[in-house]
Design an enzyme around this catalytic site. Structure first.
Site, mmCIF file in Angstrom:
data_model
loop_
_atom_site.group_PDB
_atom_site.id
_atom_site.type_symbol
_atom_site.label_atom_id
_atom_site.label_comp_id
_atom_site.label_asym_id
_atom_site.label_seq_id
_atom_site.Cartn_x
_atom_site.Cartn_y
_atom_site.Cartn_z
ATOM 1 N N CYS A 152 -4.122 6.129 9.266
ATOM 2 C CA CYS A 152 -2.799 4.658 9.633
ATOM 3 C C CYS A 152 -3.484 3.967 10.039
ATOM 4 C CB CYS A 152 -2.205 6.012 11.351
ATOM 5 S SG CYS A 152 -1.710 7.862 10.658
ATOM 6 N N CYS B 238 3.927 -6.305 8.576
ATOM 7 C CA CYS B 238 4.043 -5.739 9.560
ATOM 8 C C CYS B 238 4.215 -7.079 10.796
ATOM 9 C CB CYS B 238 3.782 -5.048 10.245
ATOM 10 S SG CYS B 238 4.902 -4.117 11.324
ATOM 11 N N SER C 277 6.625 6.375 17.539
ATOM 12 C CA SER C 277 5.503 5.533 17.507
ATOM 13 C C SER C 277 5.473 5.014 19.702
ATOM 14 C CB SER C 277 4.432 4.800 17.320
ATOM 15 O OG SER C 277 5.067 4.925 15.805
ATOM 16 N N LEU C 278 4.753 6.688 19.937
ATOM 17 C CA LEU C 278 5.071 6.297 22.077
ATOM 18 C C LEU C 278 3.614 5.177 22.569
ATOM 19 C CD1 LEU C 278 6.287 6.685 23.925
ATOM 20 C CD2 LEU C 278 5.557 8.431 24.645
ATOM 21 N N ASN C 279 2.834 5.815 22.171
ATOM 22 C CA ASN C 279 1.279 5.426 22.018
ATOM 23 C C ASN C 279 0.809 5.003 24.075
ATOM 24 O OD1 ASN C 279 0.994 5.461 19.419
ATOM 25 N ND2 ASN C 279 1.417 3.224 19.096
ATOM 26 N N GLU D 98 0.775 -1.629 -0.113
ATOM 27 C CA GLU D 98 -0.384 -0.205 -0.020
ATOM 28 C C GLU D 98 0.947 1.084 0.488
ATOM 29 O OE1 GLU D 98 -3.815 0.693 1.224
ATOM 30 O OE2 GLU D 98 -4.083 -1.988 1.703
ATOM 31 N N CYS E 86 2.720 8.761 1.064
ATOM 32 C CA CYS E 86 3.101 7.341 2.540
ATOM 33 C C CYS E 86 3.453 6.038 1.769
ATOM 34 C CB CYS E 86 2.136 7.858 3.481
ATOM 35 S SG CYS E 86 1.705 6.215 5.206
ATOM 36 N N CYS F 91 -3.361 -2.192 15.653
ATOM 37 C CA CYS F 91 -2.826 -1.780 13.345
ATOM 38 C C CYS F 91 -3.154 -2.605 13.459
ATOM 39 C CB CYS F 91 -1.518 -1.470 14.374
ATOM 40 S SG CYS F 91 -1.338 -1.728 12.186
ATOM 41 N N SER G 90 8.797 6.642 10.712
ATOM 42 C CA SER G 90 8.772 6.171 12.707
ATOM 43 C C SER G 90 8.849 4.942 12.557
ATOM 44 C CB SER G 90 6.703 6.262 11.730
ATOM 45 O OG SER G 90 5.910 5.905 12.959
ATOM 46 N N ASN H 234 -8.143 5.385 14.235
ATOM 47 C CA ASN H 234 -8.822 4.871 13.264
ATOM 48 C C ASN H 234 -9.117 3.721 13.996
ATOM 49 O OD1 ASN H 234 -7.729 7.531 12.038
ATOM 50 N ND2 ASN H 234 -6.237 6.846 11.389
ATOM 51 N N GLY I 92 4.733 -2.058 7.466
ATOM 52 C CA GLY I 92 5.416 -2.448 7.701
ATOM 53 C C GLY I 92 6.554 -1.602 8.953
ATOM 54 N N GLU I 93 7.157 -1.837 9.717
ATOM 55 C CA GLU I 93 8.326 -1.223 10.253
ATOM 56 C C GLU I 93 10.027 -1.055 9.560
ATOM 57 O OE1 GLU I 93 8.316 -0.476 14.062
ATOM 58 O OE2 GLU I 93 11.218 0.066 12.798
ATOM 59 N N CYS J 297 1.139 -4.761 17.353
ATOM 60 C CA CYS J 297 0.654 -3.678 17.649
ATOM 61 C C CYS J 297 -1.176 -4.030 17.620
ATOM 62 C CB CYS J 297 0.727 -2.178 17.540
ATOM 63 S SG CYS J 297 2.719 -1.897 16.919
HETATM 64 N N1 SAH Z 1 5.848 0.956 12.665
HETATM 65 C C1 SAH Z 1 6.108 2.319 11.909
HETATM 66 C C2 SAH Z 1 5.272 3.111 10.649
HETATM 67 C C3 SAH Z 1 3.624 2.584 10.547
HETATM 68 S S1 SAH Z 1 2.517 3.193 11.335
HETATM 69 C C4 SAH Z 1 5.282 2.630 13.272
HETATM 70 O O1 SAH Z 1 4.431 1.938 14.198
HETATM 71 O O2 SAH Z 1 5.329 3.799 14.126
HETATM 72 C C5 SAH Z 1 2.247 3.994 11.759
HETATM 73 C C6 SAH Z 1 1.639 5.147 12.490
HETATM 74 O O3 SAH Z 1 0.128 3.967 12.872
HETATM 75 C C7 SAH Z 1 2.397 4.656 13.864
HETATM 76 O O4 SAH Z 1 2.946 6.319 14.744
HETATM 77 C C8 SAH Z 1 1.063 3.842 14.430
HETATM 78 O O5 SAH Z 1 1.002 4.450 16.514
HETATM 79 C C9 SAH Z 1 -0.183 4.350 13.621
HETATM 80 N N2 SAH Z 1 -1.385 3.277 13.654
HETATM 81 C C10 SAH Z 1 -1.350 2.360 13.871
HETATM 82 N N3 SAH Z 1 -2.536 2.071 13.947
HETATM 83 C C11 SAH Z 1 -3.466 2.566 14.366
HETATM 84 C C12 SAH Z 1 -4.733 2.950 13.829
HETATM 85 N N4 SAH Z 1 -5.746 1.859 13.966
HETATM 86 N N5 SAH Z 1 -5.212 4.367 14.400
HETATM 87 C C13 SAH Z 1 -4.590 5.362 14.353
HETATM 88 N N6 SAH Z 1 -2.941 5.377 14.150
HETATM 89 C C14 SAH Z 1 -2.642 3.961 14.034
HETATM 90 FE FE1 SF4 Z 2 3.865 -3.239 12.645
HETATM 91 FE FE2 SF4 Z 2 3.500 0.069 12.917
HETATM 92 FE FE3 SF4 Z 2 1.463 -1.464 12.655
HETATM 93 FE FE4 SF4 Z 2 2.834 -1.435 14.937
HETATM 94 S S1 SF4 Z 2 1.860 0.538 14.205
HETATM 95 S S2 SF4 Z 2 1.808 -3.195 13.963
HETATM 96 S S3 SF4 Z 2 4.602 -1.892 14.447
HETATM 97 S S4 SF4 Z 2 2.841 -0.987 11.541
#
Ligand code: SAH
Ligand code: SF4
Length: 340
Positions: free
Chosen positions: A333, A109, A215-217, A89, A102, A116, A192, A291, A160-161, A113
Protein backbone atom coordinates in the site's frame (compact mmCIF):
# COMPACT_ATOMS: atom_id res chain seq x y z
CA UNK A 1 -7.79 1.01 -33.64
CA UNK A 2 -10.68 1.23 -31.25
CA UNK A 3 -10.52 -1.11 -28.25
CA UNK A 4 -13.63 -3.19 -27.52
CA UNK A 5 -12.71 -4.08 -23.94
CA UNK A 6 -14.74 -1.87 -21.63
CA UNK A 7 -17.79 -1.74 -23.88
CA UNK A 8 -21.15 -2.86 -22.60
CA UNK A 9 -23.64 -4.83 -24.66
CA UNK A 10 -25.51 -1.77 -25.99
CA UNK A 11 -22.25 -0.23 -27.17
CA UNK A 12 -21.25 -3.43 -28.93
CA UNK A 13 -24.60 -3.40 -30.71
CA UNK A 14 -23.73 0.06 -31.98
CA UNK A 15 -20.29 -1.06 -33.10
CA UNK A 16 -21.79 -3.89 -35.13
CA UNK A 17 -24.42 -1.64 -36.65
CA UNK A 18 -28.15 -2.05 -37.31
CA UNK A 19 -27.75 -4.65 -40.05
CA UNK A 20 -26.38 -7.32 -37.70
CA UNK A 21 -28.81 -9.34 -35.58
CA UNK A 22 -28.60 -8.48 -31.89
CA UNK A 23 -27.29 -11.87 -30.82
CA UNK A 24 -24.04 -11.04 -32.62
CA UNK A 25 -23.29 -8.37 -30.01
CA UNK A 26 -23.91 -10.93 -27.27
CA UNK A 27 -21.44 -13.27 -28.94
CA UNK A 28 -18.79 -10.55 -29.02
CA UNK A 29 -19.55 -9.64 -25.39
CA UNK A 30 -19.14 -13.22 -24.33
CA UNK A 31 -15.94 -13.64 -26.37
CA UNK A 32 -14.43 -10.58 -24.67
CA UNK A 33 -15.37 -11.21 -21.06
CA UNK A 34 -15.99 -14.97 -20.78
CA UNK A 35 -13.79 -16.66 -23.37
CA UNK A 36 -11.35 -13.74 -23.14
CA UNK A 37 -10.05 -14.00 -26.68
CA UNK A 38 -6.74 -12.30 -27.23
CA UNK A 39 -7.49 -11.48 -30.86
CA UNK A 40 -10.77 -10.57 -32.51
CA UNK A 41 -10.11 -12.91 -35.43
CA UNK A 42 -10.39 -15.76 -32.92
CA UNK A 43 -14.08 -15.15 -32.17
CA UNK A 44 -15.11 -18.44 -33.71
CA UNK A 45 -18.83 -17.91 -33.20
CA UNK A 46 -18.87 -15.06 -35.74
CA UNK A 47 -19.02 -15.60 -39.50
CA UNK A 48 -15.68 -15.06 -41.17
CA UNK A 49 -16.47 -11.77 -42.99
CA UNK A 50 -17.87 -10.19 -39.82
CA UNK A 51 -14.82 -11.24 -37.86
CA UNK A 52 -12.49 -9.75 -40.43
CA UNK A 53 -14.54 -6.57 -40.68
CA UNK A 54 -14.52 -6.15 -36.92
CA UNK A 55 -10.77 -6.74 -36.69
CA UNK A 56 -10.10 -4.12 -39.34
CA UNK A 57 -11.03 -1.14 -37.15
CA UNK A 58 -11.02 -2.64 -33.68
CA UNK A 59 -8.81 -4.50 -31.25
CA UNK A 60 -9.46 -6.31 -27.97
CA UNK A 61 -7.46 -3.71 -26.06
CA UNK A 62 -5.81 -5.88 -23.42
CA UNK A 63 -2.89 -4.22 -21.63
CA UNK A 64 0.54 -5.69 -22.26
CA UNK A 65 3.12 -6.34 -19.60
CA UNK A 66 6.03 -3.97 -19.33
CA UNK A 67 7.64 -5.53 -16.27
CA UNK A 68 6.67 -7.96 -13.56
CA UNK A 69 8.34 -8.10 -10.14
CA UNK A 70 8.12 -11.21 -7.96
CA UNK A 71 8.14 -10.95 -4.18
CA UNK A 72 9.40 -13.64 -1.84
CA UNK A 73 5.89 -13.80 -0.35
CA UNK A 74 4.30 -14.75 -3.69
CA UNK A 75 3.03 -11.26 -4.50
CA UNK A 76 3.56 -10.08 -8.07
CA UNK A 77 3.68 -6.45 -9.08
CA UNK A 78 2.87 -5.79 -12.73
CA UNK A 79 3.68 -2.67 -14.67
CA UNK A 80 1.06 -2.87 -17.39
CA UNK A 81 1.41 -0.87 -20.56
CA UNK A 82 -1.64 0.94 -21.91
CA UNK A 83 -2.52 1.91 -25.45
CA UNK A 84 -0.90 5.33 -25.18
CA UNK A 85 2.35 3.90 -23.79
CA UNK A 86 1.69 4.95 -20.19
CA UNK A 87 2.07 2.31 -17.54
CA UNK A 88 -0.03 1.47 -14.53
CA UNK A 89 0.46 -0.82 -11.54
CA UNK A 90 -1.53 -3.93 -10.75
CA UNK A 91 -0.70 -6.26 -7.86
CA UNK A 92 -1.53 -9.95 -7.51
CA UNK A 93 -1.61 -11.36 -3.97
CA UNK A 94 -2.13 -15.12 -3.73
CA UNK A 95 -3.29 -16.61 -0.45
CA UNK A 96 -4.24 -20.10 0.64
CA UNK A 97 -7.99 -19.63 0.53
CA UNK A 98 -8.38 -16.78 -1.93
CA UNK A 99 -6.46 -14.55 -4.29
CA UNK A 100 -6.66 -10.79 -4.41
CA UNK A 101 -5.94 -8.44 -7.30
CA UNK A 102 -5.26 -4.80 -6.45
CA UNK A 103 -6.09 -2.61 -9.43
CA UNK A 104 -5.51 1.03 -10.31
CA UNK A 105 -8.18 3.53 -11.30
CA UNK A 106 -5.98 6.39 -12.53
CA UNK A 107 -2.43 6.88 -13.80
CA UNK A 108 -0.99 8.65 -10.76
CA UNK A 109 -3.26 10.42 -8.28
CA UNK A 110 -4.29 14.06 -7.82
CA UNK A 111 -4.88 13.68 -4.06
CA UNK A 112 -1.85 14.83 -2.16
CA UNK A 113 -1.64 12.49 0.85
CA UNK A 114 1.66 13.10 2.63
CA UNK A 115 2.44 9.44 3.33
CA UNK A 116 1.75 8.03 -0.16
CA UNK A 117 4.25 7.54 -2.96
CA UNK A 118 1.62 7.61 -5.70
CA UNK A 119 0.88 11.21 -4.66
CA UNK A 120 4.38 12.19 -5.77
CA UNK A 121 3.45 11.41 -9.40
CA UNK A 122 0.48 13.75 -9.57
CA UNK A 123 -2.37 12.81 -11.92
CA UNK A 124 -1.54 11.82 -15.48
CA UNK A 125 -4.99 10.68 -16.55
CA UNK A 126 -8.07 8.63 -15.73
CA UNK A 127 -8.21 4.99 -16.80
CA UNK A 128 -10.98 3.88 -19.14
CA UNK A 129 -13.42 1.15 -18.10
CA UNK A 130 -11.61 -1.18 -20.50
CA UNK A 131 -8.26 -0.46 -18.87
CA UNK A 132 -9.75 -1.19 -15.44
CA UNK A 133 -11.34 -4.47 -16.54
CA UNK A 134 -8.20 -5.29 -18.55
CA UNK A 135 -6.04 -5.32 -15.41
CA UNK A 136 -8.25 -8.02 -13.87
CA UNK A 137 -8.36 -10.10 -17.04
CA UNK A 138 -4.62 -9.82 -17.58
CA UNK A 139 -3.70 -10.95 -14.08
CA UNK A 140 -6.30 -13.74 -14.10
CA UNK A 141 -4.93 -15.05 -17.37
CA UNK A 142 -1.29 -14.74 -16.37
CA UNK A 143 -1.92 -16.74 -13.19
CA UNK A 144 -4.30 -19.29 -14.66
CA UNK A 145 -7.24 -18.22 -12.51
CA UNK A 146 -10.79 -19.29 -13.22
CA UNK A 147 -12.49 -16.05 -12.21
CA UNK A 148 -16.01 -17.49 -11.81
CA UNK A 149 -15.15 -20.58 -9.80
CA UNK A 150 -12.14 -19.44 -7.82
CA UNK A 151 -12.45 -17.03 -4.97
CA UNK A 152 -11.02 -13.94 -6.57
CA UNK A 153 -11.19 -10.64 -4.69
CA UNK A 154 -10.68 -7.28 -6.34
CA UNK A 155 -9.58 -4.20 -4.43
CA UNK A 156 -9.52 -0.80 -6.09
CA UNK A 157 -6.63 0.30 -3.94
CA UNK A 158 -3.85 0.70 -6.47
CA UNK A 159 -2.91 3.99 -8.04
CA UNK A 160 -5.46 6.73 -8.07
CA UNK A 161 -8.61 7.96 -6.37
CA UNK A 162 -11.46 5.84 -7.76
CA UNK A 163 -14.19 8.30 -6.83
CA UNK A 164 -12.55 10.91 -9.07
CA UNK A 165 -13.06 8.51 -11.98
CA UNK A 166 -16.43 7.20 -10.90
CA UNK A 167 -18.24 6.75 -14.26
CA UNK A 168 -15.47 4.50 -15.58
CA UNK A 169 -15.10 2.69 -12.25
CA UNK A 170 -18.84 1.95 -12.17
CA UNK A 171 -18.90 0.83 -15.76
CA UNK A 172 -15.97 -1.52 -15.13
CA UNK A 173 -17.78 -2.84 -12.05
CA UNK A 174 -20.92 -3.60 -14.07
CA UNK A 175 -18.87 -5.61 -16.57
CA UNK A 176 -16.91 -7.39 -13.83
CA UNK A 177 -20.11 -8.31 -11.93
CA UNK A 178 -22.30 -9.23 -14.89
CA UNK A 179 -22.93 -13.01 -14.80
CA UNK A 180 -22.78 -12.87 -18.60
CA UNK A 181 -19.62 -10.74 -18.37
CA UNK A 182 -16.62 -11.50 -16.17
CA UNK A 183 -18.91 -13.00 -13.54
CA UNK A 184 -17.51 -11.77 -10.22
CA UNK A 185 -19.69 -11.09 -7.18
CA UNK A 186 -20.27 -7.53 -5.95
CA UNK A 187 -19.32 -8.78 -2.51
CA UNK A 188 -15.80 -9.47 -3.71
CA UNK A 189 -14.99 -6.00 -5.02
CA UNK A 190 -13.93 -3.20 -2.70
CA UNK A 191 -13.30 0.42 -3.59
CA UNK A 192 -11.18 2.58 -1.31
CA UNK A 193 -11.54 6.36 -1.23
CA UNK A 194 -9.75 9.21 0.46
CA UNK A 195 -13.20 10.73 1.09
CA UNK A 196 -14.59 12.59 -1.93
CA UNK A 197 -17.85 13.29 -0.13
CA UNK A 198 -20.28 14.18 -2.96
CA UNK A 199 -19.20 11.13 -4.95
CA UNK A 200 -19.97 8.81 -2.07
CA UNK A 201 -23.71 9.44 -2.46
CA UNK A 202 -23.39 8.86 -6.19
CA UNK A 203 -21.67 5.55 -5.54
CA UNK A 204 -24.34 4.58 -3.02
CA UNK A 205 -27.06 5.22 -5.59
CA UNK A 206 -25.53 2.92 -8.22
CA UNK A 207 -27.45 -0.36 -8.63
CA UNK A 208 -24.22 -2.36 -9.08
CA UNK A 209 -21.35 -1.12 -6.96
CA UNK A 210 -18.29 -2.25 -5.02
CA UNK A 211 -18.16 -2.28 -1.24
CA UNK A 212 -16.92 0.97 0.23
CA UNK A 213 -13.73 1.47 2.21
CA UNK A 214 -12.70 4.88 3.51
CA UNK A 215 -9.15 5.96 4.23
CA UNK A 216 -9.56 7.70 7.57
CA UNK A 217 -5.90 7.97 8.56
CA UNK A 218 -6.41 10.60 11.26
CA UNK A 219 -8.42 11.11 14.42
CA UNK A 220 -9.00 14.87 14.32
CA UNK A 221 -9.95 17.41 11.68
CA UNK A 222 -6.65 19.25 12.12
CA UNK A 223 -4.51 16.13 11.90
CA UNK A 224 -6.35 14.91 8.83
CA UNK A 225 -5.89 18.26 7.10
CA UNK A 226 -2.16 17.96 7.60
CA UNK A 227 -1.87 14.36 6.41
CA UNK A 228 -4.52 14.54 3.70
CA UNK A 229 -4.82 18.13 2.43
CA UNK A 230 -8.02 17.16 0.60
CA UNK A 231 -9.67 17.42 4.02
CA UNK A 232 -9.43 21.21 3.74
CA UNK A 233 -12.11 20.90 1.10
CA UNK A 234 -13.96 17.80 2.32
CA UNK A 235 -14.10 18.04 6.09
CA UNK A 236 -13.81 15.08 8.42
CA UNK A 237 -17.08 15.89 10.16
CA UNK A 238 -18.94 15.92 6.82
CA UNK A 239 -17.18 12.70 5.83
CA UNK A 240 -18.54 10.97 8.92
CA UNK A 241 -22.01 12.39 8.19
CA UNK A 242 -21.78 11.01 4.64
CA UNK A 243 -20.84 7.62 6.10
CA UNK A 244 -23.88 7.73 8.34
CA UNK A 245 -26.09 8.47 5.34
CA UNK A 246 -24.47 5.82 3.15
CA UNK A 247 -26.95 3.14 2.00
CA UNK A 248 -25.25 -0.09 3.11
CA UNK A 249 -26.63 -3.35 1.75
CA UNK A 250 -27.72 -5.81 4.42
CA UNK A 251 -24.53 -7.88 4.05
CA UNK A 252 -22.20 -4.89 4.01
CA UNK A 253 -20.09 -3.02 6.55
CA UNK A 254 -18.10 0.16 6.04
CA UNK A 255 -14.37 -0.45 6.18
CA UNK A 256 -12.13 2.28 7.54
CA UNK A 257 -8.45 2.15 6.73
CA UNK A 258 -5.99 3.83 9.03
CA UNK A 259 -2.32 4.21 8.12
CA UNK A 260 -0.30 4.39 11.34
CA UNK A 261 2.49 6.98 11.28
CA UNK A 262 4.96 6.97 14.13
CA UNK A 263 4.35 9.83 16.52
CA UNK A 264 1.86 11.50 14.18
CA UNK A 265 -1.45 9.63 14.51
CA UNK A 266 -0.65 6.42 16.39
CA UNK A 267 -1.22 7.23 20.08
CA UNK A 268 -3.73 5.59 22.40
CA UNK A 269 -5.56 8.92 22.48
CA UNK A 270 -5.84 8.75 18.67
CA UNK A 271 -7.26 5.24 18.96
CA UNK A 272 -9.87 6.41 21.46
CA UNK A 273 -10.84 9.31 19.19
CA UNK A 274 -11.22 6.90 16.26
CA UNK A 275 -13.61 4.82 18.36
CA UNK A 276 -15.62 7.94 19.14
CA UNK A 277 -15.69 9.12 15.54
CA UNK A 278 -16.96 5.79 14.28
CA UNK A 279 -19.43 5.14 17.09
CA UNK A 280 -22.84 4.01 15.81
CA UNK A 281 -21.52 3.25 12.34
CA UNK A 282 -21.65 -0.32 11.08
CA UNK A 283 -17.88 -0.31 10.72
CA UNK A 284 -14.70 -2.28 10.85
CA UNK A 285 -11.18 -0.89 10.92
CA UNK A 286 -8.10 -2.04 9.04
CA UNK A 287 -4.84 -0.75 10.46
CA UNK A 288 -1.86 -0.42 8.13
CA UNK A 289 1.56 0.32 9.61
CA UNK A 290 3.20 2.79 7.23
CA UNK A 291 5.10 1.24 4.37
CA UNK A 292 8.02 3.64 4.14
CA UNK A 293 9.55 4.83 0.89
CA UNK A 294 11.84 7.48 -0.57
CA UNK A 295 10.35 10.96 -0.28
CA UNK A 296 7.94 9.99 2.51
CA UNK A 297 8.61 12.07 5.65
CA UNK A 298 7.21 9.51 8.13
CA UNK A 299 8.35 6.40 9.92
CA UNK A 300 6.58 3.20 10.67
CA UNK A 301 5.51 2.61 14.30
CA UNK A 302 6.81 -0.24 16.47
CA UNK A 303 4.71 -3.40 16.43
CA UNK A 304 3.87 -2.84 20.12
CA UNK A 305 2.37 0.58 19.30
CA UNK A 306 0.29 -0.95 16.52
CA UNK A 307 -0.91 -3.70 18.88
CA UNK A 308 -1.89 -1.20 21.54
CA UNK A 309 -3.85 0.89 19.02
CA UNK A 310 -5.63 -2.23 17.80
CA UNK A 311 -6.45 -3.32 21.34
CA UNK A 312 -8.32 -0.08 22.03
CA UNK A 313 -10.29 -0.03 18.77
CA UNK A 314 -11.08 -3.75 19.04
CA UNK A 315 -13.05 -3.21 22.22
CA UNK A 316 -15.57 -1.20 20.19
CA UNK A 317 -15.58 -2.78 16.71
CA UNK A 318 -13.77 -5.35 14.56
CA UNK A 319 -10.21 -4.16 13.99
CA UNK A 320 -7.53 -5.92 11.96
CA UNK A 321 -3.90 -5.29 11.15
CA UNK A 322 -3.26 -5.51 7.44
CA UNK A 323 -0.05 -7.31 6.83
CA UNK A 324 2.06 -5.76 4.11
CA UNK A 325 2.45 -7.74 0.89
CA UNK A 326 5.32 -7.45 -1.54
CA UNK A 327 7.30 -4.91 0.50
CA UNK A 328 10.54 -6.11 -1.12
CA UNK A 329 9.24 -5.22 -4.60
CA UNK A 330 7.53 -1.91 -3.67
CA UNK A 331 4.09 -3.48 -4.15
CA UNK A 332 2.63 -2.68 -0.73
CA UNK A 333 0.00 0.00 0.00
CA UNK A 334 1.20 3.48 -0.85
CA UNK A 335 4.34 2.26 -2.59
CA UNK A 336 3.02 2.25 -6.14
CA UNK A 337 5.02 4.73 -8.12
CA UNK A 338 6.20 2.71 -11.10
CA UNK A 339 9.66 2.34 -9.66
CA UNK A 340 11.73 -0.42 -11.13
N1 SAH B 1 -6.79 6.51 -3.29
C1 SAH B 1 -7.52 5.56 -2.56
C2 SAH B 1 -7.10 4.13 -2.85
C3 SAH B 1 -5.64 3.87 -3.05
S1 SAH B 1 -4.63 4.06 -1.63
C4 SAH B 1 -7.39 5.84 -1.07
O1 SAH B 1 -6.58 6.65 -0.68
O2 SAH B 1 -8.17 5.25 -0.32
C5 SAH B 1 -4.97 2.56 -0.74
C6 SAH B 1 -4.66 2.62 0.74
O3 SAH B 1 -3.27 2.70 0.96
C7 SAH B 1 -5.28 3.81 1.44
O4 SAH B 1 -6.00 3.38 2.57
C8 SAH B 1 -4.08 4.64 1.85
O5 SAH B 1 -4.36 5.36 3.02
C9 SAH B 1 -3.03 3.58 2.03
N2 SAH B 1 -1.65 4.08 1.95
C10 SAH B 1 -1.20 5.11 1.21
N3 SAH B 1 0.13 5.27 1.38
C11 SAH B 1 0.53 4.33 2.27
C12 SAH B 1 1.80 3.96 2.84
N4 SAH B 1 2.92 4.61 2.51
N5 SAH B 1 1.84 2.93 3.71
C13 SAH B 1 0.70 2.26 4.02
N6 SAH B 1 -0.51 2.53 3.49
C14 SAH B 1 -0.60 3.57 2.64
FE1 SF4 C 1 -4.12 9.14 -3.83
FE2 SF4 C 1 -4.94 7.24 -2.10
FE3 SF4 C 1 -2.32 7.87 -2.34
FE4 SF4 C 1 -4.00 9.59 -1.19
S1 SF4 C 1 -3.46 7.53 -0.43
S2 SF4 C 1 -2.43 10.09 -2.71
S3 SF4 C 1 -5.83 9.30 -2.40
S4 SF4 C 1 -3.60 6.96 -3.90
Amino acid sequence: MEPLLGKELSELEQVLGPTEPRFRARQVYSALYQQRVSDLVNISTLPEPLRAGLARDHEVGMPTVDRCFHSTDGTKRYLLRLDDGRTVETVFMPEETRDTVCISSQVGCPVDCKFCMTALMGLERNLTAGEIVGQVLYVAKDNGIQVESQQLNIVMMGMGEPLLNLPNVLKATRILCDPKGVGLSERRITLSTSGIIPKMAELGAAPVRPKLAISLNASTEEQRQELMPITRKWHLKDLIAACRAYPLRNWEKLTFEYVLLRGANDSDADARRVVKLLANLNAKVNLIALNPGPGIPFETPDPARVASFQEIVKRAMPCFIRKPRGLDIFAACGQLKRNS
